[in-house]
Scaffold this active site. Structure first.
Site, PDB file in Angstrom:
ATOM      1  N   ASN A   1       0.867  -1.193   0.000  1.00 17.32           N
ATOM      2  CA  ASN A   1       0.000   0.000   0.000  1.00 17.32           C
ATOM      3  C   ASN A   1       0.895   1.232   0.000  1.00 17.32           C
ATOM      4  O   ASN A   1       1.553   1.522   1.000  1.00 17.32           O
ATOM      5  CB  ASN A   1      -0.878  -0.037   1.258  1.00 17.32           C
ATOM      6  CG  ASN A   1      -1.651   1.257   1.451  1.00 17.32           C
ATOM      7  OD1 ASN A   1      -1.845   2.023   0.514  1.00 17.32           O
ATOM      8  ND2 ASN A   1      -2.087   1.499   2.687  1.00 17.32           N
ATOM      9  N   TRP A   2       0.899   1.938  -1.107  1.00 17.21           N
ATOM     10  CA  TRP A   2       1.825   3.071  -1.249  1.00 17.21           C
ATOM     11  C   TRP A   2       1.324   4.350  -0.588  1.00 17.21           C
ATOM     12  O   TRP A   2       2.058   5.325  -0.501  1.00 17.21           O
ATOM     13  CB  TRP A   2       2.071   3.357  -2.733  1.00 17.21           C
ATOM     14  CG  TRP A   2       2.817   2.263  -3.447  1.00 17.21           C
ATOM     15  CD1 TRP A   2       3.180   1.030  -2.961  1.00 17.21           C
ATOM     16  CD2 TRP A   2       3.282   2.300  -4.801  1.00 17.21           C
ATOM     17  NE1 TRP A   2       3.840   0.314  -3.926  1.00 17.21           N
ATOM     18  CE2 TRP A   2       3.920   1.065  -5.073  1.00 17.21           C
ATOM     19  CE3 TRP A   2       3.222   3.253  -5.828  1.00 17.21           C
ATOM     20  CZ2 TRP A   2       4.494   0.763  -6.306  1.00 17.21           C
ATOM     21  CZ3 TRP A   2       3.789   2.961  -7.051  1.00 17.21           C
ATOM     22  CH2 TRP A   2       4.421   1.736  -7.287  1.00 17.21           C
ATOM     23  N   LYS A   3       0.076   4.385  -0.188  1.00 20.94           N
ATOM     24  CA  LYS A   3      -0.517   5.601   0.389  1.00 20.94           C
ATOM     25  C   LYS A   3      -0.297   6.790  -0.561  1.00 20.94           C
ATOM     26  O   LYS A   3      -0.340   6.590  -1.773  1.00 20.94           O
ATOM     27  CB  LYS A   3       0.053   5.863   1.782  1.00 20.94           C
ATOM     28  CG  LYS A   3       0.049   4.591   2.630  1.00 20.94           C
ATOM     29  CD  LYS A   3       0.371   4.823   4.056  1.00 20.94           C
ATOM     30  CE  LYS A   3       0.464   3.479   4.764  1.00 20.94           C
ATOM     31  NZ  LYS A   3       0.492   3.595   6.202  1.00 20.94           N
TER      32      LYS A   3
ATOM     33  N   SER B   1       4.062  -2.155  10.056  1.00 18.13           N
ATOM     34  CA  SER B   1       5.530  -2.135  10.106  1.00 18.13           C
ATOM     35  C   SER B   1       6.180  -3.467   9.727  1.00 18.13           C
ATOM     36  O   SER B   1       7.167  -3.875  10.339  1.00 18.13           O
ATOM     37  CB  SER B   1       6.013  -1.658  11.478  1.00 18.13           C
ATOM     38  OG  SER B   1       5.557  -0.335  11.720  1.00 18.13           O
TER      39      SER B   1
ATOM     40  N   GLU C   1      -6.405   4.518   8.017  1.00 18.63           N
ATOM     41  CA  GLU C   1      -6.253   5.944   7.709  1.00 18.63           C
ATOM     42  C   GLU C   1      -7.541   6.509   7.103  1.00 18.63           C
ATOM     43  O   GLU C   1      -7.900   7.660   7.346  1.00 18.63           O
ATOM     44  CB  GLU C   1      -5.030   6.165   6.794  1.00 18.63           C
ATOM     45  CG  GLU C   1      -3.743   6.006   7.600  1.00 18.63           C
ATOM     46  CD  GLU C   1      -2.553   5.480   6.837  1.00 18.63           C
ATOM     47  OE1 GLU C   1      -2.530   5.556   5.598  1.00 18.63           O
ATOM     48  OE2 GLU C   1      -1.629   4.969   7.496  1.00 18.63           O
TER      49      GLU C   1
ATOM     50  N   HIS D   1      -9.230   0.913   5.285  1.00 21.70           N
ATOM     51  CA  HIS D   1      -7.895   1.112   5.867  1.00 21.70           C
ATOM     52  C   HIS D   1      -8.026   2.072   7.055  1.00 21.70           C
ATOM     53  O   HIS D   1      -8.841   3.004   7.019  1.00 21.70           O
ATOM     54  CB  HIS D   1      -6.937   1.684   4.809  1.00 21.70           C
ATOM     55  CG  HIS D   1      -5.515   1.710   5.290  1.00 21.70           C
ATOM     56  ND1 HIS D   1      -5.038   2.704   6.106  1.00 21.70           N
ATOM     57  CD2 HIS D   1      -4.501   0.837   5.107  1.00 21.70           C
ATOM     58  CE1 HIS D   1      -3.758   2.448   6.394  1.00 21.70           C
ATOM     59  NE2 HIS D   1      -3.413   1.312   5.801  1.00 21.70           N
TER      60      HIS D   1
ATOM     61  N   GLY E   1       3.073   2.321  10.520  1.00 18.09           N
ATOM     62  CA  GLY E   1       3.965   3.450  10.281  1.00 18.09           C
ATOM     63  C   GLY E   1       4.725   3.891  11.511  1.00 18.09           C
ATOM     64  O   GLY E   1       5.319   4.970  11.526  1.00 18.09           O
TER      65      GLY E   1
ATOM     66  N   GLY F   1       3.208  -1.141   4.175  1.00 21.48           N
ATOM     67  CA  GLY F   1       3.203   0.269   3.808  1.00 21.48           C
ATOM     68  C   GLY F   1       4.604   0.731   3.442  1.00 21.48           C
ATOM     69  O   GLY F   1       5.078   0.521   2.326  1.00 21.48           O
ATOM     70  N   GLY F   2       5.298   1.308   4.411  1.00 16.10           N
ATOM     71  CA  GLY F   2       6.612   1.926   4.171  1.00 16.10           C
ATOM     72  C   GLY F   2       7.595   1.056   3.399  1.00 16.10           C
ATOM     73  O   GLY F   2       8.232   1.517   2.437  1.00 16.10           O
TER      74      GLY F   2
ATOM     75  N   GLU G   1      -4.692  -5.118  11.003  1.00 23.01           N
ATOM     76  CA  GLU G   1      -3.672  -4.088  11.144  1.00 23.01           C
ATOM     77  C   GLU G   1      -3.872  -3.348  12.461  1.00 23.01           C
ATOM     78  O   GLU G   1      -4.711  -2.434  12.541  1.00 23.01           O
ATOM     79  CB  GLU G   1      -3.769  -3.085   9.993  1.00 23.01           C
ATOM     80  CG  GLU G   1      -3.544  -3.696   8.635  1.00 23.01           C
ATOM     81  CD  GLU G   1      -2.992  -2.674   7.657  1.00 23.01           C
ATOM     82  OE1 GLU G   1      -1.901  -2.919   7.146  1.00 23.01           O
ATOM     83  OE2 GLU G   1      -3.630  -1.639   7.451  1.00 23.01           O
TER      84      GLU G   1
HETATM   85  C1  PEP Z   1      -0.345   0.025   5.919  1.00 24.66           C
HETATM   86  O1  PEP Z   1      -0.320   1.052   5.271  1.00 24.66           O
HETATM   87  O2  PEP Z   1      -1.351  -0.686   5.823  1.00 24.66           O
HETATM   88  C2  PEP Z   1       0.799  -0.337   6.774  1.00 24.66           C
HETATM   89  C3  PEP Z   1       0.751  -1.461   7.416  1.00 24.66           C
HETATM   90  O3  PEP Z   1       1.846   0.553   6.838  1.00 24.66           O
HETATM   91  P1  PEP Z   1       3.330   0.275   7.488  1.00 24.66           P
HETATM   92  O4  PEP Z   1       3.816  -1.027   6.902  1.00 24.66           O
HETATM   93  O5  PEP Z   1       4.146   1.448   7.025  1.00 24.66           O
HETATM   94  O6  PEP Z   1       3.158   0.202   8.952  1.00 24.66           O
END
Ligand code: PEP
Length: 253
Positions: A11-13, A213, A99, A97, A173, A234-235, A167
């Site tokens: 997931n690039w956000k 993460s 966010e 999600h 993040g 994500g990251g 999640e």
């Molecule tokens: C996400 O965006 O769903 C996520 C899990 O981000 P990260 O891996 O950066 O915690």
């Protein structure tokens, strides 16, 4: 016993232009050449989807969107429909999600409507659920409430088009990851909930991911857990090399 096919989704956000997306895809594709038996998915922002879809035609790397509107067409300024996503080559969409829930007001009623419209349009959905740090002691209540409300009206047949992503919001993040044991415990609770609200076959077939993460360094121990069927990243999904390393960790299970 059902063999669930693992999924590694990035997931690039709100990251990467169409140009940067093209560069990423060209770097990633050769690294996935020998990947079989695993679904790999990138989820760029809307503005990259058309370019990504063209580059991925005929490839096994799949394309998803980060959100969708719950109406199919009309006066909804700024919104994107399932039809538009499919026309760009998307086969998946993220729904709920954290966010979107925390920052954009997507409550469970809206999440349920988005889930329904996505599945009606033949998109596969990744439904995200999870608790905040202050809700951690009540994780089961929070997640069962989300599942009950978000899956309203979804029958067992339609359920097969859904992947659930657990999640914990405190791990997204933040660099804090749930331990493999904690992630496993919550994910097996989700599987038991599916068994009791649908049936054992639905529970065994349900693909459930962990997200929060995930990095190359911790992916293997998380993916080794019996109920964790992949990762929503994500990251670490923004760099082709680290994303490919997480895919490799899933292959080695
Ligand atoms: C996400 O965006 O769903 C996520 C899990 O981000 P990260 O891996 O950066 O915690």
């Amino acid at each position: 016993m059902t063999m669930r096919r693992p999924l590694i989704a990035g997931n690039w956000k709100m990251h990467k232009t169409a140009e940067e997306t093209e560069r990423f895809i060209k770097e990633l594709l050769p690294k996935l050449e020998n990947v079989e038996d695993i679904d790999v998915l990138i989820i760029p922002p809307y503005t990259s989807l058309d370019r990504a879809g063209r580059l991925l035609q005929g490839k096994s790397l799949q394309l998803g969107a980060q959100d969708v509107h719950y109406e199919t067409e009309g006066a909804f300024t700024g919104a994107i429909s399932t039809h538009m996503l499919k026309a760009c080559g998307c086969s998946y969409v993220l729904v709920g999600h954290s966010e979107r829930r925390e920052l954009f007001g997507d409550d469970d009623t809206i999440v349920a409507r988005k889930l329904n419209v996505a599945l009606d349009s033949d998109l596969k959905a990744i439904l995200c659920v999870g608790e905040t740090l202050s809700e951690h002691d009540l994780v089961e209540e929070k997640i069962t409430r989300q599942l009950t409300q978000d899956l309203t009206g979804i029958d067992a047949m339609t359920l097969t088009k859904i992947t659930i992503a657990y999640e914990p919001i405190w791990a997204i993040g933040t660099g804090k990851t749930a331990t493999p044991e904690v992630a496993q415990e919550t994910i097996s609770m989700i599987r038991r909930w599916i068994a009791s609200h649908y049936d054992e076959a639905a529970a065994q077939g349900m693909r459930i991911l962990y997200g929060g993460s995930v990095k190359p360094a911790n992916a293997k121990s998380l993916l080794a857990q019996p109920d964790i069927d992949g990762a929503l990243v994500g990251g670490a999904a923004l760099v082709a090399e680290s994303f490919a390393q997480i895919v490799d960790a899933a292959r080695l299970q």
